[in-house]
Scaffold this motif. Structure first.
Motif, PDB file in Angstrom:
ATOM      1  N   ILE A 188       0.847  -1.201   0.000  1.00 16.36           N
ATOM      2  CA  ILE A 188       0.000   0.000   0.000  1.00 16.36           C
ATOM      3  C   ILE A 188       0.873   1.238   0.000  1.00 16.36           C
ATOM      4  CG2 ILE A 188      -1.820   1.243   1.225  1.00 16.36           C
ATOM      5  CD1 ILE A 188      -2.637  -1.435   2.486  1.00 16.36           C
ATOM      6  N   GLU A 189       0.696   2.067  -1.001  1.00 19.47           N
ATOM      7  CA  GLU A 189       1.513   3.280  -1.173  1.00 19.47           C
ATOM      8  C   GLU A 189       0.609   4.504  -1.089  1.00 19.47           C
ATOM      9  OE1 GLU A 189       3.301   5.143  -5.121  1.00 19.47           O
ATOM     10  OE2 GLU A 189       4.455   3.369  -4.501  1.00 19.47           O
ATOM     11  N   ALA A 190       1.059   5.525  -0.362  1.00 24.55           N
ATOM     12  CA  ALA A 190       0.278   6.754  -0.211  1.00 24.55           C
ATOM     13  C   ALA A 190       1.166   7.979  -0.372  1.00 24.55           C
ATOM     14  CB  ALA A 190      -0.408   6.782   1.157  1.00 24.55           C
ATOM     15  N   GLY A 191       0.605   9.026  -0.942  1.00 25.69           N
ATOM     16  CA  GLY A 191       1.353  10.266  -1.137  1.00 25.69           C
ATOM     17  C   GLY A 191       0.457  11.317  -1.762  1.00 25.69           C
ATOM     18  N   TRP A 192       1.068  12.366  -2.286  1.00 24.62           N
ATOM     19  CA  TRP A 192       0.329  13.447  -2.927  1.00 24.62           C
ATOM     20  C   TRP A 192       0.387  13.292  -4.446  1.00 24.62           C
ATOM     21  CZ3 TRP A 192      -2.579  16.612  -0.011  1.00 24.62           C
ATOM     22  CH2 TRP A 192      -2.266  16.742   1.338  1.00 24.62           C
ATOM     23  N   GLY A 193      -0.685  13.699  -5.103  1.00 23.96           N
ATOM     24  CA  GLY A 193      -0.695  13.650  -6.561  1.00 23.96           C
ATOM     25  C   GLY A 193       0.266  14.640  -7.169  1.00 23.96           C
ATOM     26  N   ILE A 194       0.362  15.833  -6.555  1.00 24.39           N
ATOM     27  CA  ILE A 194       1.289  16.880  -7.003  1.00 24.39           C
ATOM     28  C   ILE A 194       2.238  17.182  -5.858  1.00 24.39           C
ATOM     29  CG2 ILE A 194       1.529  19.259  -7.796  1.00 24.39           C
ATOM     30  CD1 ILE A 194      -1.259  19.054  -8.985  1.00 24.39           C
ATOM     31  N   GLU A 195       3.521  17.081  -6.116  1.00 26.27           N
ATOM     32  CA  GLU A 195       4.518  17.324  -5.088  1.00 26.27           C
ATOM     33  C   GLU A 195       5.508  18.393  -5.550  1.00 26.27           C
ATOM     34  OE1 GLU A 195       5.972  13.339  -4.594  1.00 26.27           O
ATOM     35  OE2 GLU A 195       4.480  12.860  -3.080  1.00 26.27           O
ATOM     36  N   PRO A 196       5.938  19.290  -4.681  1.00 17.96           N
ATOM     37  CA  PRO A 196       5.583  19.337  -3.262  1.00 17.96           C
ATOM     38  C   PRO A 196       4.165  19.841  -3.059  1.00 17.96           C
ATOM     39  CG  PRO A 196       6.889  21.253  -3.833  1.00 17.96           C
ATOM     40  CD  PRO A 196       6.872  20.379  -5.056  1.00 17.96           C
ATOM     41  N   PRO A 197       3.454  19.329  -2.045  1.00 18.51           N
ATOM     42  CA  PRO A 197       2.124  19.844  -1.731  1.00 18.51           C
ATOM     43  C   PRO A 197       2.240  21.242  -1.125  1.00 18.51           C
ATOM     44  CG  PRO A 197       2.819  18.257  -0.075  1.00 18.51           C
ATOM     45  CD  PRO A 197       3.873  18.229  -1.137  1.00 18.51           C
ATOM     46  N   VAL A 198       1.356  22.145  -1.540  1.00 13.02           N
ATOM     47  CA  VAL A 198       1.417  23.542  -1.091  1.00 13.02           C
ATOM     48  C   VAL A 198       0.096  23.933  -0.447  1.00 13.02           C
ATOM     49  CG1 VAL A 198       1.710  25.930  -1.845  1.00 13.02           C
ATOM     50  CG2 VAL A 198       3.070  24.125  -2.893  1.00 13.02           C
ATOM     51  N   VAL A 199       0.181  24.610   0.688  1.00 13.55           N
ATOM     52  CA  VAL A 199      -1.020  24.995   1.429  1.00 13.55           C
ATOM     53  C   VAL A 199      -1.923  25.874   0.565  1.00 13.55           C
ATOM     54  CG1 VAL A 199       0.039  27.070   2.448  1.00 13.55           C
ATOM     55  CG2 VAL A 199      -1.831  25.903   3.632  1.00 13.55           C
ATOM     56  N   GLY A 200      -3.226  25.571   0.603  1.00  6.58           N
ATOM     57  CA  GLY A 200      -4.204  26.367  -0.130  1.00  6.58           C
ATOM     58  C   GLY A 200      -4.352  26.018  -1.592  1.00  6.58           C
ATOM     59  N   ILE A 201      -3.559  25.100  -2.095  1.00 10.38           N
ATOM     60  CA  ILE A 201      -3.612  24.713  -3.509  1.00 10.38           C
ATOM     61  C   ILE A 201      -4.258  23.334  -3.640  1.00 10.38           C
ATOM     62  CG2 ILE A 201      -2.289  24.293  -5.601  1.00 10.38           C
ATOM     63  CD1 ILE A 201      -2.193  27.170  -4.674  1.00 10.38           C
ATOM     64  N   ARG A 202      -5.230  23.209  -4.539  1.00 10.12           N
ATOM     65  CA  ARG A 202      -5.924  21.941  -4.714  1.00 10.12           C
ATOM     66  C   ARG A 202      -4.937  20.841  -5.090  1.00 10.12           C
ATOM     67  NH1 ARG A 202      -7.989  18.281  -8.037  1.00 10.12           N
ATOM     68  NH2 ARG A 202     -10.132  17.545  -7.793  1.00 10.12           N
ATOM     69  N   ASN A 203      -5.116  19.676  -4.485  1.00 11.77           N
ATOM     70  CA  ASN A 203      -4.225  18.549  -4.721  1.00 11.77           C
ATOM     71  C   ASN A 203      -5.053  17.270  -4.620  1.00 11.77           C
ATOM     72  OD1 ASN A 203      -1.831  16.940  -4.897  1.00 11.77           O
ATOM     73  ND2 ASN A 203      -0.686  18.519  -3.808  1.00 11.77           N
ATOM     74  N   ASP A 204      -4.392  16.143  -4.673  1.00 13.92           N
ATOM     75  CA  ASP A 204      -5.046  14.852  -4.473  1.00 13.92           C
ATOM     76  C   ASP A 204      -4.186  13.998  -3.555  1.00 13.92           C
ATOM     77  OD1 ASP A 204      -7.350  14.944  -6.331  1.00 13.92           O
ATOM     78  OD2 ASP A 204      -5.807  15.058  -7.879  1.00 13.92           O
ATOM     79  N   LEU A 205      -4.817  13.285  -2.638  1.00 21.01           N
ATOM     80  CA  LEU A 205      -4.130  12.212  -1.944  1.00 21.01           C
ATOM     81  C   LEU A 205      -4.183  11.015  -2.888  1.00 21.01           C
ATOM     82  CD1 LEU A 205      -5.564  12.676   1.653  1.00 21.01           C
ATOM     83  CD2 LEU A 205      -3.170  12.901   0.967  1.00 21.01           C
ATOM     84  N   ALA A 206      -3.021  10.482  -3.215  1.00 14.58           N
ATOM     85  CA  ALA A 206      -2.942   9.412  -4.209  1.00 14.58           C
ATOM     86  C   ALA A 206      -2.514   8.099  -3.557  1.00 14.58           C
ATOM     87  CB  ALA A 206      -1.951   9.793  -5.306  1.00 14.58           C
ATOM     88  N   PHE A 207      -3.184   7.032  -3.938  1.00 11.59           N
ATOM     89  CA  PHE A 207      -2.897   5.712  -3.370  1.00 11.59           C
ATOM     90  C   PHE A 207      -2.667   4.682  -4.480  1.00 11.59           C
ATOM     91  CE2 PHE A 207      -6.383   7.688  -0.750  1.00 11.59           C
ATOM     92  CZ  PHE A 207      -5.531   8.282   0.171  1.00 11.59           C
ATOM     93  N   LYS A 208      -1.789   3.749  -4.168  1.00 11.97           N
ATOM     94  CA  LYS A 208      -1.530   2.639  -5.094  1.00 11.97           C
ATOM     95  C   LYS A 208      -1.497   1.355  -4.264  1.00 11.97           C
ATOM     96  CE  LYS A 208       1.989   0.821  -8.281  1.00 11.97           C
ATOM     97  NZ  LYS A 208       3.353   1.040  -8.813  1.00 11.97           N
ATOM     98  N   ILE A 209      -2.336   0.414  -4.628  1.00 13.90           N
ATOM     99  CA  ILE A 209      -2.433  -0.830  -3.858  1.00 13.90           C
ATOM    100  C   ILE A 209      -2.242  -2.006  -4.805  1.00 13.90           C
ATOM    101  CG2 ILE A 209      -3.891  -2.215  -2.338  1.00 13.90           C
ATOM    102  CD1 ILE A 209      -5.301   0.414  -1.572  1.00 13.90           C
ATOM    103  N   THR A 210      -1.217  -2.798  -4.516  1.00 16.05           N
ATOM    104  CA  THR A 210      -0.874  -3.918  -5.400  1.00 16.05           C
ATOM    105  C   THR A 210      -0.678  -5.205  -4.597  1.00 16.05           C
ATOM    106  OG1 THR A 210       1.488  -3.364  -5.244  1.00 16.05           O
ATOM    107  CG2 THR A 210       0.247  -2.406  -7.090  1.00 16.05           C
ATOM    108  N   GLN A 211      -0.635  -6.292  -5.339  1.00 13.54           N
ATOM    109  CA  GLN A 211      -0.332  -7.604  -4.769  1.00 13.54           C
ATOM    110  C   GLN A 211       0.529  -8.362  -5.775  1.00 13.54           C
ATOM    111  OE1 GLN A 211      -3.911  -9.935  -4.252  1.00 13.54           O
ATOM    112  NE2 GLN A 211      -4.725  -9.363  -6.246  1.00 13.54           N
TER     113      GLN A 211
END
Length: 210
Positions: free
Chosen positions: A34-57
């Motif tokens: 299970i991988e988690a992070g931001w869709g756009i990096e670096p994340p900046v306060v007040g700017i729309r972003n996405d929490l992005a996840f990747k789940i594999t087996q």
């Protein structure tokens, strides 16, 4: 004399031009990765972003992986910051195993995502920290500090010029007509007063901006 204070308006254009650095955090729960992070990096306060996840087996061949679909049918996701938390809706990306949740981070600092539920009977109960959210300074140009210095210099020059005009008017070096009953003098004083008011307003705007 006009003092114009410029602001930076194009943060979204800067953000759109940033390529993801994929500084994501990955954890393992039995056979799942299970991988988690931001869709756009670096994340900046007040700017729309996405929490992005990747789940594999593990895939069919050794060393290969495949995306796990329909994960969030039985798994709840919660984003946390300090003592605050919010359950989030997670959308599926067209790519199998990829997911995202739109978010606008409102504070700088460390965010964490919690997953609770089951994936095909495997219990999931984990918290994953994601990259710290930064202030807009990471994208600001020119830097706010240097811009403030330029504004202060301009204000000092304006005040100095105004003081010189007042001195010349008092000493008589700058002459005004006396045949009109002092009207010209009054207008000169009025003009200097307006200039002084403009400088005061500029100082107030500068202080508020900081």
């Amino acid at each position: 004399m006009k003092i114009v204070i410029f602001g930076i308006i194009g943060l979204l254009f800067f953000v759109g031009s940033i390529a993801p650095s994929f500084a994501h955090t990955t954890v393992h729960v039995e056979q799942y990765q299970i991988e988690a992070g931001w869709g756009i990096e670096p994340p900046v306060v007040g700017i729309r972003n996405d929490l992005a996840f990747k789940i594999t087996q593990p895939g069919e061949t050794e060393g290969s992986y495949k995306g796990v679909t329909s994960v969030f049918k039985d798994v709840d996701a919660t984003v946390m910051f300090g003592g605050a938390s919010k359950k989030i809706n997670v959308d599926s990306d067209p790519r199998p195993g990829y997911y995202f949740s739109p978010i606008i981070p409102t504070k700088t600092g460390t965010y964490m995502v919690e997953f609770k539920g089951k994936i095909d009977g495997t219990v999931i109960d984990i918290k994953i920290p994601v990259e710290d959210v930064e202030s807009t300074a990471v994208l600001d140009f020119p830097p706010t500090n240097s811009e403030g210095t330029a504004d202060i210099t301009a204000l000092k020059n304006a005040i100095s010029s105004l003081q010189q005009d007042v001195s010349k008017l008092k000493s008589g070096e700058t002459s005004v007509s006396s045949s009109d009953g002092g009207i010209s003098y009054d207008f000169a004083v009025l003009g200097l007063s307006i200039a002084a008011a403009a400088i005061i307003l500029a100082i107030i705007a500068l202080i508020k901006r900081k």
